[in-house]
Every structure is written in structure tokens, then in C-alpha cells.
Design an enzyme around this catalytic site. Structure first.
Site, mmCIF file in Angstrom:
data_model
loop_
_atom_site.group_PDB
_atom_site.id
_atom_site.type_symbol
_atom_site.label_atom_id
_atom_site.label_comp_id
_atom_site.label_asym_id
_atom_site.label_seq_id
_atom_site.Cartn_x
_atom_site.Cartn_y
_atom_site.Cartn_z
ATOM 1 N N SER A 238 0.840 -1.191 0.000
ATOM 2 C CA SER A 238 0.000 0.000 0.000
ATOM 3 C C SER A 238 0.873 1.238 0.000
ATOM 4 C CB SER A 238 -0.912 0.005 1.227
ATOM 5 O OG SER A 238 -0.384 0.853 2.223
ATOM 6 N N LYS A 239 0.367 2.281 -0.669
ATOM 7 C CA LYS A 239 1.226 3.456 -0.793
ATOM 8 C C LYS A 239 1.359 4.192 0.532
ATOM 9 C CE LYS A 239 -2.282 6.003 -3.378
ATOM 10 N NZ LYS A 239 -2.607 6.543 -4.672
ATOM 11 N N ARG A 240 0.478 3.907 1.480
ATOM 12 C CA ARG A 240 0.618 4.548 2.780
ATOM 13 C C ARG A 240 1.683 3.854 3.627
ATOM 14 N NH1 ARG A 240 -4.392 3.526 3.262
ATOM 15 N NH2 ARG A 240 -4.796 4.161 1.157
#
Ligand code: GLU
Length: 470
Positions: A238-240
Site C-alpha cells: 500500500s502506498k501509505r
């Protein structure tokens, strides 16, 4: 137009370019090249609230970096989904005219209330037979036919969907704007796409899209859904949480060839006993049928190891050229005018065999260009903890000062003599010298480092170290 297969990559520019997207693009590109087809780049930019022009440019640049480039005869595009809005609406209205879609005036809240009341999830087909005309706030829904939809997927095999489990999904919103599912299919039809190779997360959309293809009068394309990428906790990248931006890896000195090779091996492996193979072999051997069904672990350590291998495959000149970016005044930790290309060249080969990413290079050579490198306190304490350290440093300064020809072999012979006289091992006695001169406990081979650094600076730093030890 070429008669070969037409693949496409259809990213939504909503952020930095994700490594998962890059892998999907490369799978499409490898197949395009081997099969003599066309690769279409289509930017799916219809979600205006989330799209930004710089993300689009980022995707185009990152693809070019990976070798998927405008100007290649098998590359077509980029096209922009937003340019086709009229065609999306026109296709939807054709379905309406043919009775394959119908308008509905329920608000989302009303749809929800009916679902709760009936105990069945989703939209219940309330307006199927109400014969509503288009009107403000009315959504256009697809009339899902009875039966079963069978998706033939090159990676996953035959996947069956009971149509009764699929609600009459929305094609046009209440404000008349087309939904993603529709726009995506209409664009693929407009662009004569024959193969849709994309992320597994789109598999649940596929029966709906296959019905749309058929309702719009063409046979569906060949589908292939490639498994997701996961991190070491086996969670979807996930980009987070994870480092997923291709741009960032590029910044940090991952080489394009290493990135390409590594991404291709996520869920697939070339024949033979090594995964590190030239691109042309990947193109020759890659088959969707061989792609693994299970999630693929995006292992940054393995990417680094691939990168190290690619760095070592370069000639020294190529390596020096590749380092230009990380050694540039903007990136490097030393004052701009103190960089000496001849000194770097003298060390380059020794550095090349020891780094995994180009970003590691500056810290390996900063002792050459900094006036006084910061000494790592922990490393210094460790290297000088034995009683012999201070006298050894003293003796070394005296001995090095008398060396006639300042060269690695002479420096080594000199320290060797002192070491043996004290009954020690060179492996140990190099440590205080290295930390004193370079500030660090690891780096390129010591004597070559001292040779390149030169007599004056080496002796000055050793004397400072002696003073520090008291
Ligand atoms: N625009 C979609 C995405 O970025 C891709 C849809 C597709 O490949 O069909 O997830």
C-alpha cells in the site's frame, strides 16, 4: 493498423507510479514485443478530483525509464480517457435504446433502505420494468441477463460467476457522467484491444465488463489477471505503508535494467537456474500461463541484490557515468568544488564491487572529498577499545611518514610490519586506521583508499586521531 494482438496499459494517475503498475505494464510490453503486437497506453483520467497532471507525466516518464517509450514502433498513445466521454455516453444510450439498460430514480439512500428491508445486499432491480425516461438525477443501470458468466483468464483459468449475484450496475451517474466500468470497456473497444492484462483486483469487475462487451456487440478480449504484490507481512502493498513508488527507487539509484528484471520475476521465473537474465530472454520466455496464482512478495532486499548484480555487470566507465547523478553537487554531502573526478575514477572499480545501489556510493567515497569526515563515535570507540590502539596509531603515523612511494602495497607492508611486531592481525589493526581516516568502520579496501586520499591528508587525520586518544 497492425494485425497482431493489441495490449494496453490503463493506469489512473492518482499518485506516484506504483511498482505493481510497473509490473503490469512490463508484462504487457514483453508480450507485445514477442507477439509482434501493439502496446496502447491509455491514461484513465476521468476521476477529476483525484487526477493531477504531474502524476500523468510521472507515469509517462517512469515507463520511458523502464524502456516502454513513445517513439517505439509498437507503442501507441498516450490516449486520455477524458477525451472519449462522448463515446462513453453514446454507448450507454445505445444500450438504453436496445433495452439493455434502464433508468432508475432511486437515491443511493433509497437503494440502501430497500436492501436493508429485504435483507438482500445491493440494488434489487426496482426500476427494471418501470420504463423511466432519462431525467435529472436518474442513473442508467445495466440489465444483467440471467445465467452465468464464464471468464476465461490466462492466469487463473476458467472463473465462473452466477449472474444472479451481480446487481444491475450503474453505467451513467445521475449527472450523466460515465462510470469507470463502462468507460474502460468502451475505450478498449474503440482501441481494438484484444488482450486485457491487469491487476487481480479487477477480477470482480470482469464478469460485468464481459457482459458489457457482449451487449455492445463484440466478443470480449482475452483476459489475464496478475496476482497482487504483498509486503513481508503478506499484506497487499500500500502506498501509505510501503515504499511503492517507482520514482523513489529510481531516485535512490536502482538501475532500470535491474528494476525491469526484478519486476518480471514477481510471480514468474525465466527458465534455467538464474533469475538474472537479459531483457531479450524475458521477452522470448515470458508466458501468462506460467504466472503464479498466489500473491508475489515484493522483496526490497532481493531487488537490491539484483541491482548489485547489475552494477557489477557494468564497465567501470558505465559505472562512473551512472554515478554522475548521486555524485552531483545537489546530491552529494561534500562542497561542490572539492569533488575530484580523477580520485573518484581511481576508486571506482573498488566501490563498484561493494554497493547494491548507487545511493550507497557517496558514503563510500566521501572521505576523499570532505575536509574532515565526521567520525562515527560508536565505530571509533569500538576500534580503539584495546590497549594497543593508541600506541599502534602513534607508530603508524611515524612509519607512514617515512614511506617513499605512497602506494597501497607500501602502506600495507608498513602496517603489516607494525602489526606483526605486536603479535596482532592485520584484520584488527586496520580498524582504528580506517575509522580515523574515513570516519567509518566499513568502506572500500583501506590501503587503496589511503593511496588515493594522499599522504598529507592521511597523516593529518591520523595525527588528529592520536591527539584525540590523548
Ligand atoms: N485504471 C485502472 C487502474 O488503474 C485499470 C483498469 C484496467 O486495467 O482495466 O486500476
Amino acid at each position: 493498423m497492425s494485425q497482431g494482438p493489441r495490449y494496453r496499459f490503463a493506469p489512473s494517475p492518482t499518485g506516484f507510479f506504483h511498482v505493481g503498475g510497473a509490473r503490469t505494464a512490463l508484462y504487457n510490453w514483453a508480450l507485445t514485443l514477442r507477439e509482434g503486437g501493439v502496446f496502447v497506453l491509455r491514461i484513465e483520467d476521468t476521476d477529476e478530483s483525484r487526477n493531477q497532471p504531474e502524476w500523468t507525466q510521472g507515469i509517462i516518464d517512469a515507463l520511458a525509464w523502464l524502456g516502454i517509450e513513445k517513439g517505439h514502433p509498437q507503442f501507441e498513445g498516450p490516449y486520455f480517457q477524458s477525451d472519449n466521454a462522448a463515446a462513453h455516453v453514446e454507448a450507454a444510450m445505445r444500450l438504453y435504446a436496445e433495452g439493455k439498460a434502464y433508468f432508475c430514480d432511486l437515491t443511493p439512500e433509497q437503494v440502501q433502505e430497500r436492501a436493508i428491508a429485504s435483507g438482500k445486499q445491493g440494488y434489487d432491480g426496482f426500476s427494471r420494468d418501470r420504463g423511466l425516461e432519462p431525467g435529472p438525477g436518474r442513473v442508467l443501470r445495466f440489465r444483467v441477463p440471467a445465467g452465468e458468466t464464464i471468464v476465461h483468464d490466462l492466469v487463473r483459468g476458467e472463473v465462473r460467476f452466477e449472474n444472479a449475484t451481480i446487481e444491475d450496475f450503474v453505467l451513467l451517474r445521475g449527472n450523466g457522467s460515465p462510470m469507470f466500468l463502462l468507460a474502460n470497456v468502451v475505450d478498449d473497444q474503440l482501441m481494438s484491444i484484444t488482450h486485457v492484462v491487469r491487476a487481480e483486483e479487477h477480477l470482480p469487475n470482469t464478469p460485468k465488463q464481459q457482459m458489457l462487451w457482449e451487449a455492445l456487440g463484440s466478443p470480449a478480449p482475452t483476459w489475464a489477471h496478475v496476482p497482487v504484490l504483498v509486503n513481508e507481512q503478506r499484506k497487499k502493498l500500500s502506498k501509505r505503508r510501503d515504499k511503492v513508488a517507482v520514482e523513489q527507487y529510481r531516485e535512490e539509484g536502482i538501475l532500470a535494467a535491474a528494476m525491469v528484471n526484478y519486476l518480471m520475476t514477481l510471480g514468474w521465473a525465466p527458465h534455467g537456474d538464474t533469475e538474472i537474465v537479459p531483457w531479450q530472454r524475458i521477452v522470448d520466455e515470458f508466458r501468462l500461463e506460467d504466472v503464479n496464482h498466489s500473491p508475489a512478495f515484493f522483496d526490497i532486499q532481493k531487488l537490491l541484490a539484483f541491482n548489485g548484480e547489475y552494477i557489477r555487470k557494468m564497465t567501470v566507465d558505465e559505472f562512473i557515468e551512472a554515478c554522475a547523478h548521486v555524485l552531483s553537487a545537489a546530491a552529494a554531502p561534500w562542497p561542490a568544488d572539492s569533488f575530484d573526478p580523477a580520485k573518484f575514477r581511481a576508486m571506482a572499480e573498488l566501490v563498484q564491487t561493494r554497493v547494491q545501489v548507487l545511493a550507497d556510493v557517496p558514503s563510500m567515497v566521501d572521505f576523499l572529498f570532505l575536509d574532515a569526515p565526521t567520525v562515527d563515535d560508536t565505530a571509533w570507540a569500538k576500534a580503539t577499545k584495546d590497549d594497543w590502539a593508541a600506541p599502534l596509531l602513534n607508530e603508524t603515523v611515524a612509519a607512514f611518514a617515512t614511506i617513499v612511494e605512497w602506494s597501497a602495497p607500501e602502506l600495507k607492508a608498513s602496517l603489516e610490519a607494525i602489526t606483526e611486531a605486536r603479535g596482532l592481525k592485520l584484520g584488527k589493526t586496520q580498524a582504528p586506521i580506517r575509522v580515523a581516516v574515513t570516519g567509518r568502520s566499513v568502506g572500500p579496501p583501506l590501503f587503496e583508499s589511503l593511496e588515493v586520499l594522499g599522504r598529507d591528508v592521511t597523516l593529518r587525520r591520523l595525527r588528529d586521531a592520536v591527539a584525540r586518544l590523548g
